[in-house]
Design a protein around this motif. Structure first.
Motif, mmCIF file in Angstrom:
data_model
loop_
_atom_site.group_PDB
_atom_site.id
_atom_site.type_symbol
_atom_site.label_atom_id
_atom_site.label_comp_id
_atom_site.label_asym_id
_atom_site.label_seq_id
_atom_site.Cartn_x
_atom_site.Cartn_y
_atom_site.Cartn_z
ATOM 1 N N ALA A 104 -13.894 34.231 4.442
ATOM 2 C CA ALA A 104 -15.125 34.775 5.020
ATOM 3 C C ALA A 104 -15.540 34.063 6.308
ATOM 4 N N ALA A 105 -14.980 32.886 6.578
ATOM 5 C CA ALA A 105 -15.417 32.084 7.716
ATOM 6 C C ALA A 105 -14.757 32.542 9.019
ATOM 7 N N ALA A 106 -15.468 32.306 10.122
ATOM 8 C CA ALA A 106 -14.880 32.533 11.440
ATOM 9 C C ALA A 106 -13.723 31.552 11.640
ATOM 10 N N GLU A 107 -12.796 31.901 12.519
ATOM 11 C CA GLU A 107 -11.608 31.071 12.721
ATOM 12 C C GLU A 107 -11.972 29.635 13.065
ATOM 13 N N VAL A 108 -12.989 29.450 13.893
ATOM 14 C CA VAL A 108 -13.357 28.115 14.344
ATOM 15 C C VAL A 108 -13.964 27.280 13.226
ATOM 16 N N ALA A 109 -14.429 27.923 12.156
ATOM 17 C CA ALA A 109 -15.091 27.218 11.062
ATOM 18 C C ALA A 109 -14.215 27.070 9.827
ATOM 19 N N LYS A 110 -12.958 27.519 9.903
ATOM 20 C CA LYS A 110 -12.083 27.396 8.734
ATOM 21 C C LYS A 110 -11.787 25.922 8.460
ATOM 22 N N ILE A 111 -11.649 25.598 7.187
ATOM 23 C CA ILE A 111 -11.451 24.215 6.753
ATOM 24 C C ILE A 111 -10.040 24.018 6.224
ATOM 25 N N ARG A 112 -9.374 22.967 6.720
ATOM 26 C CA ARG A 112 -8.115 22.501 6.146
ATOM 27 C C ARG A 112 -8.367 21.060 5.730
ATOM 28 N N LEU A 113 -8.148 20.775 4.458
ATOM 29 C CA LEU A 113 -8.622 19.525 3.868
ATOM 30 C C LEU A 113 -7.465 18.660 3.386
ATOM 31 N N ARG A 114 -7.538 17.374 3.723
ATOM 32 C CA ARG A 114 -6.625 16.383 3.166
ATOM 33 C C ARG A 114 -7.361 15.592 2.087
ATOM 34 N N VAL A 115 -6.698 15.382 0.970
ATOM 35 C CA VAL A 115 -7.291 14.656 -0.162
ATOM 36 C C VAL A 115 -6.364 13.514 -0.551
ATOM 37 N N ALA A 116 -6.935 12.336 -0.796
ATOM 38 C CA ALA A 116 -6.167 11.183 -1.267
ATOM 39 C C ALA A 116 -6.757 10.695 -2.585
ATOM 40 N N VAL A 117 -5.874 10.328 -3.522
ATOM 41 C CA VAL A 117 -6.313 9.806 -4.814
ATOM 42 C C VAL A 117 -5.611 8.476 -5.074
ATOM 43 N N HIS A 118 -6.419 7.470 -5.413
ATOM 44 C CA HIS A 118 -5.911 6.127 -5.679
ATOM 45 C C HIS A 118 -6.772 5.543 -6.801
ATOM 46 N N THR A 119 -6.308 4.493 -7.433
ATOM 47 C CA THR A 119 -7.101 3.792 -8.444
ATOM 48 C C THR A 119 -7.071 2.299 -8.155
#
Length: 338
Positions: A104-119
């Protein structure tokens, strides 16, 4: 310290020892094409969907501590939650929510997310959290091979786990974790050198291109069609599937709500127990019938063959009364390519 009411003041849990670290950031957040208004919209969406993912994994406010990082966030999670739900339910729900947002978002507002998990160990000193484990989580989050993996995939989300998380959790395959979905990368960020492991949900079974000097030799597939062989320079991941028209989704939802089995919460739960855990665990379940069916359908559309698997489960439990036949005909009509 857990959440509780003491003299009218609500206390929050803060880390004072071993915990899980769930860090994320938005790729290319500072791109010059984005205005501050757009970045504000993206941050609000990131936090909303991050909360949805964590809640789906059973991580309520009383079990987490959060710090803002400008282009991302860091969430520390109580050790009693466990790491497996963060790597499966939280990540897969977050991916599904991002897919819906980006559609639904405009091209400029699209989100690509990096996630890191550590303990590891982390402590709150009154101003924020400190700890070598926190530093390491952000080092693997910032590793260039991890950034490359997300960029090359064309997907909206990728997750990297530390060697410790891989050795302690991933390689044993508990719960919904599939160790084969992870591949090793070598990292060298500031004072940190070592290995980490990357997963790109939805990238399919095609292996990720090796990073650095890593070379993977595989025998040719004698049955592979010539058209299936990637050309030089092509990304190692298939492109994101074409978005399904909203009206088509609504027609499927309408037809599915007419199936008596899917009109009750108990019936929907029975169906979702048959659908593979990777999908069922990613559905942001809702209390209202139509919204729950919508969440189930849209999540199944995120996975190749997911909608067909859902239909097969419904047919298996409900038989083939007229409502189920109408549902099958609706899917064939509005989503012929599926």
């Amino acid at each position: 310290m857990s959440v509780g009411e003491l003299g009218g003041v609500t206390e929050r849990w803060v880390p004072r020892g071993t915990c899980a670290i769930f860090a994320c950031d938005i790729a290319s957040f500072g791109d010059a094409s984005r205005t501050d208004d757009v970045r504000e919209i993206m941050r609000e969406a990131m936090y909303r969907h991050l909360d949805e993912g964590l809640r789906a994994a059973g991580v309520g406010l009383e079990k987490r501590y959060r710090e803002d990082r400008g282009d991302g966030a860091m969430v520390l999670v109580s050790a009693d939650v466990g790491t497996e739900p963060l790597l499966t339910t939280a990540v897969d729900t977050l991916r599904a929510e991002l897919r819906r947002y980006n559609k639904a978002a405009a091209e400029v507002a699209k989100i690509r997310l990096r996630v890191a998990v550590h303990t590891g160990e982390a402590h709150h000193d009154g101003n924020g959290v400190v700890g070598t484990a926190v530093n390491h989580a952000f080092r693997i989050l910032d590793a260039q091979p991890f950034k490359d993996a997300l960029n090359e995939s064309g997907m909206a989300l990728a997750v990297v786990v530390s060697q410790r998380v891989h050795d302690d959790v991933v390689k044993h395959g508990p719960g919904l974790i599939d160790p084969d979905e992870y591949r090793r990368i070598d990292i060298a960020v500031k004072e940190t050198e070592g290995a980490a492991w990357v997963r790109v949900p939805g990238a399919g079974s095609r292996p990720m291109a090796p990073s650095g000097s890593e070379v993977v030799q595989r025998p040719p597939d004698p049955v592979a069609a010539a058209g299936d062989v990637p050309r030089a320079g092509e990304p190692p991941f298939p492109p994101e599937p074409e978005p399904v028209p909203p009206q088509a989704v609504f027609e499927v939802v309408n037809a599915m709500c007419e199936v008596p089995l899917m009109a009750t919460e108990q019936g929907r739960n029975q169906v979702m127990r048959i659908v593979r855990g990777e999908i069922s665990g990613a559905v942001p379940r809702q209390s209202e019938t139509r919204m729950d069916v919508y969440a189930i359908v849209t999540t199944c559309l995120d996975y190749p063959g997911g909608l067909g698997e859902l239909l097969a489960a419904i047919k298996g439990l409900a038989g083939e009364p007229m409502a189920v036949l109408r549902l099958e005909q609706t899917i064939a009509r509005v989503l012929p390519r599926l």
